[in-house]
Design a protein around this motif. Structure first.
Motif, PDB file in Angstrom:
ATOM      1  N   GLY A 193      11.731  28.925   0.744  1.00 20.92           N
ATOM      2  CA  GLY A 193      12.527  28.784  -0.460  1.00 20.92           C
ATOM      3  C   GLY A 193      13.161  30.100  -0.861  1.00 20.92           C
ATOM      4  O   GLY A 193      12.704  31.167  -0.455  1.00 20.92           O
ATOM      5  N   PRO A 194      14.240  30.055  -1.642  1.00 23.69           N
ATOM      6  CA  PRO A 194      14.849  31.292  -2.138  1.00 23.69           C
ATOM      7  C   PRO A 194      13.869  32.066  -3.003  1.00 23.69           C
ATOM      8  O   PRO A 194      13.060  31.476  -3.721  1.00 23.69           O
ATOM      9  CB  PRO A 194      16.029  30.784  -2.980  1.00 23.69           C
ATOM     10  CG  PRO A 194      16.290  29.400  -2.506  1.00 23.69           C
ATOM     11  CD  PRO A 194      14.958  28.863  -2.090  1.00 23.69           C
ATOM     12  N   THR A 195      13.935  33.383  -2.925  1.00 30.57           N
ATOM     13  CA  THR A 195      13.107  34.241  -3.771  1.00 30.57           C
ATOM     14  C   THR A 195      14.004  35.168  -4.578  1.00 30.57           C
ATOM     15  O   THR A 195      15.018  35.668  -4.086  1.00 30.57           O
ATOM     16  CB  THR A 195      12.111  35.074  -2.949  1.00 30.57           C
ATOM     17  OG1 THR A 195      12.832  35.809  -1.961  1.00 30.57           O
ATOM     18  CG2 THR A 195      11.094  34.199  -2.273  1.00 30.57           C
TER      19      THR A 195
ATOM     20  N   GLU B  44       9.060  25.670  -1.066  1.00 31.01           N
ATOM     21  CA  GLU B  44       9.473  26.006   0.295  1.00 31.01           C
ATOM     22  C   GLU B  44      10.482  25.028   0.868  1.00 31.01           C
ATOM     23  O   GLU B  44      11.001  25.246   1.956  1.00 31.01           O
ATOM     24  CB  GLU B  44       8.250  26.098   1.198  1.00 31.01           C
ATOM     25  CG  GLU B  44       7.344  27.268   0.830  1.00 31.01           C
ATOM     26  CD  GLU B  44       6.251  27.485   1.851  1.00 31.01           C
ATOM     27  OE1 GLU B  44       5.914  28.673   2.107  1.00 31.01           O
ATOM     28  OE2 GLU B  44       5.737  26.496   2.393  1.00 31.01           O
ATOM     29  N   GLY B  45      10.756  23.944   0.165  1.00 34.27           N
ATOM     30  CA  GLY B  45      11.799  23.030   0.589  1.00 34.27           C
ATOM     31  C   GLY B  45      11.267  21.818   1.332  1.00 34.27           C
ATOM     32  O   GLY B  45      10.194  21.858   1.958  1.00 34.27           O
TER      33      GLY B  45
ATOM     34  N   VAL C 149      18.442  19.707   2.811  1.00 35.33           N
ATOM     35  CA  VAL C 149      17.190  20.374   2.465  1.00 35.33           C
ATOM     36  C   VAL C 149      17.109  20.412   0.948  1.00 35.33           C
ATOM     37  O   VAL C 149      18.052  20.846   0.280  1.00 35.33           O
ATOM     38  CB  VAL C 149      17.117  21.799   3.036  1.00 35.33           C
ATOM     39  CG1 VAL C 149      15.776  22.435   2.666  1.00 35.33           C
ATOM     40  CG2 VAL C 149      17.286  21.779   4.549  1.00 35.33           C
ATOM     41  N   TYR C 150      15.991  19.947   0.420  1.00 34.70           N
ATOM     42  CA  TYR C 150      15.808  19.823  -1.026  1.00 34.70           C
ATOM     43  C   TYR C 150      14.810  20.869  -1.513  1.00 34.70           C
ATOM     44  O   TYR C 150      13.737  21.043  -0.938  1.00 34.70           O
ATOM     45  CB  TYR C 150      15.328  18.415  -1.369  1.00 34.70           C
ATOM     46  CG  TYR C 150      16.374  17.364  -1.100  1.00 34.70           C
ATOM     47  CD1 TYR C 150      16.503  16.798   0.157  1.00 34.70           C
ATOM     48  CD2 TYR C 150      17.257  16.970  -2.107  1.00 34.70           C
ATOM     49  CE1 TYR C 150      17.494  15.850   0.417  1.00 34.70           C
ATOM     50  CE2 TYR C 150      18.236  16.024  -1.864  1.00 34.70           C
ATOM     51  CZ  TYR C 150      18.351  15.469  -0.593  1.00 34.70           C
ATOM     52  OH  TYR C 150      19.341  14.541  -0.344  1.00 34.70           O
TER      53      TYR C 150
ATOM     54  N   ILE D  16       4.129  26.697  -6.481  1.00 36.86           N
ATOM     55  CA  ILE D  16       4.904  25.473  -6.530  1.00 36.86           C
ATOM     56  C   ILE D  16       4.951  24.904  -5.118  1.00 36.86           C
ATOM     57  O   ILE D  16       5.274  25.621  -4.177  1.00 36.86           O
ATOM     58  CB  ILE D  16       6.313  25.721  -7.109  1.00 36.86           C
ATOM     59  CG1 ILE D  16       7.114  24.412  -7.184  1.00 36.86           C
ATOM     60  CG2 ILE D  16       7.054  26.805  -6.371  1.00 36.86           C
ATOM     61  CD1 ILE D  16       8.375  24.540  -8.056  1.00 36.86           C
ATOM     62  N   THR D  17       4.569  23.664  -4.951  1.00 33.42           N
ATOM     63  CA  THR D  17       4.477  23.063  -3.627  1.00 33.42           C
ATOM     64  C   THR D  17       5.311  21.790  -3.559  1.00 33.42           C
ATOM     65  O   THR D  17       5.418  21.046  -4.539  1.00 33.42           O
ATOM     66  CB  THR D  17       3.028  22.735  -3.249  1.00 33.42           C
ATOM     67  OG1 THR D  17       2.450  21.915  -4.272  1.00 33.42           O
ATOM     68  CG2 THR D  17       2.201  23.991  -3.103  1.00 33.42           C
ATOM     69  N   GLN D  18       5.891  21.581  -2.386  1.00 31.81           N
ATOM     70  CA  GLN D  18       6.709  20.393  -2.146  1.00 31.81           C
ATOM     71  C   GLN D  18       6.121  19.608  -0.972  1.00 31.81           C
ATOM     72  O   GLN D  18       5.616  20.190  -0.013  1.00 31.81           O
ATOM     73  CB  GLN D  18       8.151  20.784  -1.802  1.00 31.81           C
ATOM     74  CG  GLN D  18       8.894  21.448  -2.918  1.00 31.81           C
ATOM     75  CD  GLN D  18      10.331  21.764  -2.553  1.00 31.81           C
ATOM     76  OE1 GLN D  18      10.808  22.866  -2.729  1.00 31.81           O
ATOM     77  NE2 GLN D  18      11.043  20.760  -2.027  1.00 31.81           N
ATOM     78  N   SER D  19       6.213  18.294  -1.067  1.00 30.39           N
ATOM     79  CA  SER D  19       5.784  17.454   0.053  1.00 30.39           C
ATOM     80  C   SER D  19       6.596  16.169   0.087  1.00 30.39           C
ATOM     81  O   SER D  19       7.030  15.679  -0.963  1.00 30.39           O
ATOM     82  CB  SER D  19       4.288  17.122  -0.075  1.00 30.39           C
ATOM     83  OG  SER D  19       4.049  16.383  -1.251  1.00 30.39           O
TER      84      SER D  19
END
Lengths: 112, 111
Positions: free
Chosen positions: B43-45, A105-106, A88-89, A4-7
């Motif tokens: 991110g949380p794990t 990763e936010g 932070v989202y 899962i990737t965020q940008s």
């Protein structure tokens, strides 16, 4: 490997601007979620989706919207960014209706 | 109204000792509980979970205890290691299946 990737990972914008944060997952998960993390508040649910064309409001949805046109993506839009939306989202997904969430990763957003 | 509470913002423990992180909840409909670990800029794990039909679940150095009558759960880490230094979130879900998170506890394990 599925992921899962965020940008973008970091974004600075001005008050009143429209901002879209992208979230893409390759697990083919039906359920996707957006959270924001703030000191003293933990992770608060913004919006979530159980499948294509399905969207639902979470705990703190005002000022945010999402759309789900396919299984892989759930973009988060701030129609008119406010300084209170500096945060932070995190995007997350899950295969079914129970069980653990897998987080991206936010995206750190700063609204000036 | 905070349905899931972690009243200790931080905890400092010596390496090799036990770390105990606590979490309280108010909604009696919650029946599934999870602990997440979060490092800075990640991110949380997922760490460990427990269903309300159990009162204990163990996975290696990590054990979660659930006391339904007190609406309380705790995470025990034994022995604690420096790599365990992170923010730990507890989360709960019930018939609505959405995960509600606590405010987090920052654990620091020092040598």
């Amino acid at each position: 490997d599925a992921e899962i990737t965020q940008s973008p990972r970091h974004k600075i914008t001005e008050t009143g601007r429209q901002v879209t944060l992208a979230c893409h997952q390759t697990w083919n998960h039906n359920n996707m979620f957006w959270y924001r993390q703030d000191l003293g508040h933990g992770l608060r649910l913004l919006h979530y989706s159980y499948g294509v064309q399905d969207t639902n409001k979470g705990e703190v949805s005002d000022g945010y919207s999402v759309s789900r046109s396919n299984t892989e993506d759930l973009p988060l839009t701030l129609e008119s960014a406010a300084s209170s939306q500096t945060s932070v989202y995190f995007c997350a997904s899950r295969a079914g209706n129970t069980g653990e969430l897998f987080f991206g990763e936010g995206s750190r957003l700063t609204v000036l | 109204d905070q349905q899931v509470k972690q009243n200790s913002p931080s905890l400092s423990v010596q390496e090799g000792r036990i770390s105990i992180l606590n979490c309280d909840y108010t909604n009696s409909m919650f029946d599934y509980f999870l602990w997440y670990k979060k490092y800075p800029a990640e991110g949380p794990t997922f760490l460990i979970s427990i269903s309300s039909i159990k009162d204990k679940n163990e996975d290696g150095r990590f054990t979660v205890f659930l006391n339904k009558s007190a609406k309380h759960l705790s995470l025990h880490i034994v022995p604690s290691q420096p790599g365990d230094s992170a923010v730990y979130f507890c989360a709960a879900s019930g018939n609505t299946d959405k995960l509600i998170f606590g405010t987090g506890t920052r654990l620091q394990v020092f040598p």
